[in-house]
Enzyme design. Structure first.
Site, PDB file in Angstrom:
ATOM      1  N   GLY A   1      40.237  25.260  40.286  1.00 23.32           N
ATOM      2  CA  GLY A   1      40.946  24.008  39.759  1.00 23.32           C
ATOM      3  C   GLY A   1      41.916  23.324  40.801  1.00 23.32           C
TER       4      GLY A   1
ATOM      5  CG  ASP B   1      37.523  21.206  49.482  1.00 32.68           C
ATOM      6  OD1 ASP B   1      38.167  22.407  49.014  1.00 32.68           O
ATOM      7  OD2 ASP B   1      36.509  20.858  48.798  1.00 32.68           O
TER       8      ASP B   1
ATOM      9  CB  CYS C   1      31.659   7.318  36.632  1.00 32.85           C
ATOM     10  SG  CYS C   1      32.549   6.108  35.643  1.00 32.85           S
TER      11      CYS C   1
ATOM     12  CG  HIS D   1      27.713  10.134  35.616  1.00 37.94           C
ATOM     13  ND1 HIS D   1      26.474  10.454  35.239  1.00 37.94           N
ATOM     14  CD2 HIS D   1      28.547  10.269  35.046  1.00 37.94           C
ATOM     15  CE1 HIS D   1      26.628  10.700  33.910  1.00 37.94           C
ATOM     16  NE2 HIS D   1      27.942  10.524  33.748  1.00 37.94           N
TER      17      HIS D   1
ATOM     18  CG  MET E   1      30.523  10.949  28.353  1.00 43.42           C
ATOM     19  SD  MET E   1      30.364  10.566  30.276  1.00 43.42           S
ATOM     20  CE  MET E   1      31.767   9.047  30.289  1.00 43.42           C
TER      21      MET E   1
HETATM   22 CA    CA Z   1      37.773  22.457  46.898  1.00 41.43          CA
END
Ligand code: CA
Length: 733
Positions: free
Chosen positions: A212, A335, A641, A645, A683
């Site tokens: 998270g 990251d 989105c 997606h 969704m």
């Molecule tokens: Ca990450």
């Protein structure tokens, strides 16, 4: 055929005779009593000696060293040609499966999508029980990487696992009934957290982390009592508000490596995968993830290493106290998590035996760390890296532009998916190689101090939605001219056999897609891996030569396992396409139901039927919206989105490509986006964030994309970039 039938008959008679003998004093295999008996035997002693008990696979990485090397050798380079399907079990699911099955005396425990657990009789592929923790489907809103789970832990008759909504649950292994269940996250901010990783058992404690960081979580790992679920200790990976007392002393030192008001965003540093116990040194190693925001300039203005982000931290398993740490990526800004799988072994280096910890974190370098004290031994790139040239005295030497602070888009390798992700690697002490499923892909990063535009990575609004900053398509681009660099927007994989002593690749095999399954190596001098192309492959562990393969019809994420059933060696792999990349793209022409495939020598079961390719035509609907509206629609799509997606106009994965939606779906956009019509499927209901006019803009962008990619694909991106610029200028007015 006749010969096989005769053999089957003889084996059946022998089997019947054995069963007949056993039935006098032992329970029937697969019965509740049998499962109770054999799972109760999984205790500390058995876990400590897992390496010496090759018939079972009782913990995530097979043993505490997590080498995923099996001493079984009935299936070897010669006999593998006779490997056939023993059974296949369709789970009827349509999302990613990443689990390592655990097996004890032919009883398999595995997790599927939505944290569901199955007990299966590996003798015949029949489900014994199934437990669905009923994770609320709207939880998918705050998951970066699919509704996946990587497996369970077994201990003294219990099956323990984590759920997407942060629970840790202990089931009675014989019948799947709940013994205890604890919420490992707080009610207040629980929505930020999720669990996809497998728990580990150490000395009567069950250890679990969470994910998270992209949703403003603060990372921690917690130990619970395996009998009661009582919380025993918790270690936070990043400091909280320094104005309040620190939870443990070492966080005070860690806080000196941070700047600004990082705690307001949570800090990140989630331990979502590696938790490894060193049984020789009685130390616990946790792999720590990235920070919030990814970019240090935003997260910790003024710099700093930001401990313990992207670090391997050693803890005392008894009380969770800090022992040492090694940070792979100081001041991470890409990251580059260090929570990738960790393998422990002893290696002869420069004439002396070293107790090493091996990891191929996202940042592209293969690390050898002395696990006695965390000191750096060596690190070399296992894949192409553009952000750092080498590691000197344990610290990366960053390349110019790596921190992308000049307002240009920089294509940096590895991408945020890493040079290696969670897919387990395997170490064979026979060949001496570590087999790594690597990713070859560049990621676009930027920071524009004037406009405040940042890379599209910070997710999590106040509601914890899957929200990121829009990609700014019109910013100037600084391309990586190195011939080894992946072309922007392309990706591939490479199975690497890495020699950790020489710190270089022994051999490698290129693969068409960057997400492939985890590895298994065996004493039969074989390695097994499933790939994105839907093939399950056995290779010669020394050369990489393909010796056997089987079409499993869907891309593979999970690692295989091997074990004995009544004296015969089996190999199992759980197939289910999905996860971070499988959500938005696929290589095989359709996604088949999640299926566990189990192989044995002489197996001749009929595989499930191959479904015809699903033809989802691109919509014929059109839009006459203005370029500014389409540009605004792209900004909204990119923010709300694209987390799921992502692949619009590129073909879908396990989550639909919106350019191929039916007219009916396009007609229901308002209900879907603002009233939660499809909330049960995961969704989000964006009713609190978006207005009707926003919905129209998003629809305009998708319809424009559908047409533009059909009619003028070459100029699509340039056109969209111009429209986005128009929209941004208009919004500045
Ligand atoms: Ca990450």
């Amino acid at each position: 055929m006749k010969c096989q039938f005769t053999r089957f008959l003889i084996l059946s008679i022998i089997g019947y005779a054995l069963l007949g003998c056993q039935s006098e004093n032992l329970p029937v295999k697969g019965s509740q009593e049998h499962i109770k008996t054999v799972t109760k035997l999984v205790d500390d002693e058995r876990l400590l000696n897992a390496s010496k008990n090759p018939g079972d696979w009782i913990t995530y990485g097979r043993n505490y060293a997590e080498d995923r090397f099996s001493p079984l050798d009935q299936i070897d380079r010669q006999t593998v040609a006779g490997l056939g399907l023993g059974w296949a079990l369709e789970l009827g699911t349509k999302r990613g499966i990443q689990a390592t099955p655990l097996v004890v005396d032919g009883i398999m425990f595995i997790t599927g999508p939505w944290s569901t657990v199955y007990a299966i009789n590996a003798r015949n592929g029949k489900v014994i029980w199934k437990y669905d923790p009923e994770v609320p489907r709207e939880k998918a809103i705050n998951l970066c990487c699919g509704v996946v789970n990587r497996g369970v832990a077994l201990y003294k008759g219990a099956v323990i696992f984590g759920t997407l909504d942060g629970r840790l649950i202990s089931l009675d292994a014989s019948q799947g009934s709940v013994q205890w269940s604890v919420q490992t996250t707080s009610d207040e901010d629980g929505y930020r957290y999720s669990i996809t990783g497998a728990p580990r058992i150490v000395k009567g404690k069950v250890l679990i982390g969470n994910g998270g960081a992209e949703y403003k979580a603060r990372g921690y790992v917690t130990a619970y009592d395996t009998r009661t679920g009582d919380k025993l200790w918790r270690f936070y990976t990043v400091p909280g508000n320094p104005g309040l007392p620190f939870e443990h002393a070492d966080l005070e030192a860690a806080a000196k490596t941070w700047n600004g008001r990082w705690w307001e965003q949570g800090g990140g540093g989630t331990v979502w995968d590696a938790i490894v116990y060193d049984q020789e040194l009685d130390q616990l190693y946790i792999g720590v993830g990235n920070g919030v925001h990814w970019d240090r300039k935003v997260r910790s203005p003024g710099g700093g290493d930001n401990l313990y982000l992207s670090s391997i931290v050693a803890l005392n398993p008894d009380d969770g106290s800090y022992l040492w740490h090694y940070q792979t990526t100081p001041g991470d800004t890409w990251d580059y998590t260090a929570t990738q799988p960790i393998i422990l072994t002893d290696l002869e280096l420069d004439g002396r035996t070293r107790k090493v910890l091996m990891q191929a974190p996202k940042n592209g370098f293969f690390y050898m760390i002395d696990r006695t004290d965390g000191s750096f031994i060596s690190a070399e790139p296992y894949t192409y890296t553009s952000w750092a040239s080498n590691i000197e005295n344990g610290r990366p030497v960053e390349t110019p532009g790596a921190r992308y602070d000049d307002g240009q888009v920089h294509w940096i390798t590895p991408s945020s998916h890493g040079g290696h992700n969670w897919h387990p690697m395997s170490y064979s002490p026979k060949t001496g190689y570590v087999y790594i499923p690597t990713l070859h892909r560049a990621g676009a990063h930027y920071y524009d101090s004037e406009s405040g535009f940042v890379s599209p990575d910070l997710r999590g609004s106040g509601q914890g939605y899957n929200i990121s900053a829009p990609s700014k398509l019109y910013l100037p681009v600084a391309y990586d001219e190195d011939p080894r660099a992946p072309s922007p927007g392309t990706s591939s994989g490479r199975l690497v056999a890495w020699d950790p002593v020489k710190q270089k690749e022994a051999w490698g095999i290129d693969q068409v897609f960057h997400y492939n399954g985890g590895l298994l190596s065996t004493a039969g001098d074989l390695i097994f891996q499933g790939d994105a192309e839907g093939m399950f492959i056995a290779r010669d562990a020394y050369s990489g030569e393909v010796l056997w393969q089987f079409d499993v019809r869907s891309g593979v994420n999970a690692p295989p396992v091997t074990y004995l059933v009544d004296g015969q060696q089996y190999v199992s792999i759980a197939v289910g396409w999905g996860g971070a990349q499988g959500q938005s793209a696929k290589v095989v022409d359709r996604i088949h139901p999640g299926t566990i495939y189990t192989f044995r020598i002489g197996g001749s079961a009929i595989p499930p039927e191959n479904l015809p390719a699903l033809d989802r035509p691109v919509t014929q609907l059109t839009t006459n919206a203005s370029p500014t509206t389409i540009g605004n629609g792209y900004n909204l799509f990119s923010k709300y989105c694209s987390g799921c997606h992502w692949g619009t106009g590129r073909g879908s994965g396990s989550i639909p490509d919106l350019t191929s939606s039916s007219d009916q779906v396009f007609g229901a956009y308002e209900d879907i986006l603002l009233n939660g019509l499809l909330a049960a499927q995961g969704m989000p209901n964006f009713g609190a964030d978006l207005h009707k006019t926003d919905v129209e803009k998003i629809k305009a962008y998708i319809l424009f994309t559908a047409r533009s990619l059909q009619e003028d694909p070459e100029n699509h991106r340039t056109k969209l970039a111009a429209y986005q610029k128009l929209a941004d200028l208009d919004n500045l007015k």
